[in-house]
Write an enzyme that holds these catalytic residues in place. Structure first.
Site, PDB file in Angstrom:
ATOM      1  N   ASN A 278       0.817  -1.220   0.000  1.00  0.00           N
ATOM      2  CA  ASN A 278       0.000   0.000   0.000  1.00  0.00           C
ATOM      3  C   ASN A 278       0.841   1.256   0.000  1.00  0.00           C
ATOM      4  O   ASN A 278       1.986   1.259   0.459  1.00  0.00           O
ATOM      5  CB  ASN A 278      -0.965   0.004   1.195  1.00  0.00           C
ATOM      6  CG  ASN A 278      -0.357   0.646   2.431  1.00  0.00           C
ATOM      7  OD1 ASN A 278      -0.413   1.858   2.615  1.00  0.00           O
ATOM      8  ND2 ASN A 278       0.275  -0.159   3.270  1.00  0.00           N
TER       9      ASN A 278
ATOM     10  N   MET B 265      -0.729   4.860   0.898  1.00  0.00           N
ATOM     11  CA  MET B 265      -1.901   5.713   1.130  1.00  0.00           C
ATOM     12  C   MET B 265      -1.508   7.190   1.080  1.00  0.00           C
ATOM     13  O   MET B 265      -2.244   8.034   0.581  1.00  0.00           O
ATOM     14  CB  MET B 265      -2.501   5.411   2.509  1.00  0.00           C
ATOM     15  CG  MET B 265      -2.924   3.972   2.737  1.00  0.00           C
ATOM     16  SD  MET B 265      -4.105   3.385   1.523  1.00  0.00           S
ATOM     17  CE  MET B 265      -5.463   4.496   1.830  1.00  0.00           C
TER      18      MET B 265
ATOM     19  N   CYS C 274       7.002   5.866   8.386  1.00  0.00           N
ATOM     20  CA  CYS C 274       6.271   5.686   7.129  1.00  0.00           C
ATOM     21  C   CYS C 274       7.290   5.589   6.002  1.00  0.00           C
ATOM     22  O   CYS C 274       8.112   6.482   5.832  1.00  0.00           O
ATOM     23  CB  CYS C 274       5.313   6.826   6.859  1.00  0.00           C
ATOM     24  SG  CYS C 274       4.486   6.607   5.282  1.00  0.00           S
TER      25      CYS C 274
ATOM     26  N   GLY D  76       3.723  -7.158  12.733  1.00  0.00           N
ATOM     27  CA  GLY D  76       4.145  -7.544  11.391  1.00  0.00           C
ATOM     28  C   GLY D  76       3.693  -8.960  11.075  1.00  0.00           C
ATOM     29  O   GLY D  76       4.268  -9.922  11.579  1.00  0.00           O
TER      30      GLY D  76
ATOM     31  N   GLY E  96      -2.615  -5.590  12.054  1.00  0.00           N
ATOM     32  CA  GLY E  96      -3.138  -4.629  11.082  1.00  0.00           C
ATOM     33  C   GLY E  96      -3.730  -5.343   9.887  1.00  0.00           C
ATOM     34  O   GLY E  96      -4.941  -5.519   9.768  1.00  0.00           O
TER      35      GLY E  96
HETATM   36  C1  DHB Z   1       1.357   4.593   5.233  1.00  0.00           C
HETATM   37  C2  DHB Z   1       1.911   4.977   6.421  1.00  0.00           C
HETATM   38  C3  DHB Z   1       2.732   4.090   7.119  1.00  0.00           C
HETATM   39  O1  DHB Z   1       3.328   4.401   8.285  1.00  0.00           O
HETATM   40  C4  DHB Z   1       2.955   2.826   6.595  1.00  0.00           C
HETATM   41  O2  DHB Z   1       3.738   1.980   7.264  1.00  0.00           O
HETATM   42  C5  DHB Z   1       2.394   2.460   5.400  1.00  0.00           C
HETATM   43  C6  DHB Z   1       1.586   3.341   4.713  1.00  0.00           C
HETATM   44  C7  DHB Z   1       0.532   5.527   4.439  1.00  0.00           C
HETATM   45  O3  DHB Z   1      -0.325   6.246   4.988  1.00  0.00           O
HETATM   46  O4  DHB Z   1       0.717   5.575   3.215  1.00  0.00           O
END
Ligand code: DHB
Length: 305
Positions: A69, A71, A130, A243, A265
């Site tokens: 992903n 996001m 992230c 994880g 998650g």
């Molecule tokens: C996003 C943020 C994160 O911390 C992550 O591990 C994966 C995706 C995001 O919002 O894109």
């Protein structure tokens, strides 16, 4: 009955399962749904100072052993989000909410943490990891000095526990954990998602709209377990493992590596919110069947072998 109530870094949990930031967690309704599903603690989507829109799609792609992903840290901004937190607590005063925040410097992190604390969060998770948003997350989260400075600023501003979510996208994750603890963090969350990408062969271009993304789910379980094992071996600190957890045995691997609690998650996408009670009950039964009276008896037990 074996005891599965647990305290990690000063955060009290009714069981060792927590939701991981980023899945079903951007409104009061969804946060309550995860708590009702049995999560001991519920972590919010990472929230920043200002609202952010998502990246152009595709944003989420399912694959054989996990999910890719990108996001783009979409969120409505801290002031709006704190109202959702207050609403969730009004409707369920016992909910254990952990506020996840991201920022660009120590001052921004501490302002966000103060607002989350005032709204009623029981702990703060600093998203320093992230993998693909410029200026946030991994850019500060791979530098031990930056981690320490952020933790120093936040820990001098709030009274609730602080956890640093660490990136696995480094050579030495232990040095990041060490910097967080030196700065006053109560513990660490290991690991965040793994930087990754896929290419659509027929279209001859990257699958994700953002090109780069973050890999999570079953495929990263061995990476997370290794990270927790190394951090615990070197530092014997408070760790929340995350994880690729999809069942109680996956969770037990993290606990035996050294974690006192675990986050789930991507597993929610597969099994829904009932995964929390399933994993918590599975852990309790395993402890009972093996003659352990509390979860603490097996934290880090695999280290001794
Ligand atoms: C996003 C943020 C994160 O911390 C992550 O591990 C994966 C995706 C995001 O919002 O894109």
């Amino acid at each position: 009955m074996s005891e599965i109530k647990v305290e990690v870094g000063g955060l009290k949990l009714r069981n060792p399962t927590m939701s991981a930031s980023g899945i079903l967690d951007n409104s009061a309704d969804l946060l309550l749904r995860l708590f009702k599903g049995g999560a001991g603690g519920v972590v919010t989507k990472s929230v920043g100072k200002e609202p952010r829109k998502p990246y152009p799609g595709p944003n989420v792609v399912e694959m054989e052993y996990g999910v890719l992903n990108a996001m783009g840290l979409p969120n409505p901004g801290i002031d709006y989000f704190c109202e959702e937190i207050r609403e969730a607590i009004r409707r369920e005063p016992n909910i254990c909410l952990i506020g996840s925040v991201y920022g660009k410097d120590p001052k921004e992190f501490s302002e966000l943490a103060i607002k989350m604390e005032r709204a009623g969060c029981k702990a703060i998770e600093l998203n320093l990891s992230c993998p693909h948003v410029k200026g946030y997350g991994a850019e500060v989260g791979t530098d031990p000095k930056a981690i320490r400075e952020i933790c120093e600023e936040v820990s001098s501003s709030i009274a609730i526990p602080i956890f640093v979510k660490l990136t696995p996208n480094v050579t030495d994750i232990v040095s990041l954990a060490s910097a967080a603890l030196e700065g006053g963090a109560s513990g660490v969350v290991a690991i965040n998602s793994v930087r990754a990408m896929r290419i659509n062969v027929e279209l001859m271009k990257p699958v994700l709209g953002n090109v780069y993304g973050a890999y999570s789910g079953k495929g990263i379980l061995p990476i997370g377990v290794r990270a927790v094992y190394d951090i615990y071996r070197e530092l014997e600190c408070e760790i929340i493992g995350v994880g690729g957890i999809e069942n109680y045995k996956d969770a037990l691997e993290y606990i035996m590596a050294g974690a006192k609690a675990v986050q789930i998650g991507t597993g929610i996408m597969k099994k829904g919110e009932k995964i929390f009670s399933e994993v918590a009950n599975g852990i309790r039964k395993w402890l009972e069947d093996h003659g352990f009276s509390s979860i603490y008896e097996i934290v880090g037990i695999a280290q001794r072998k």
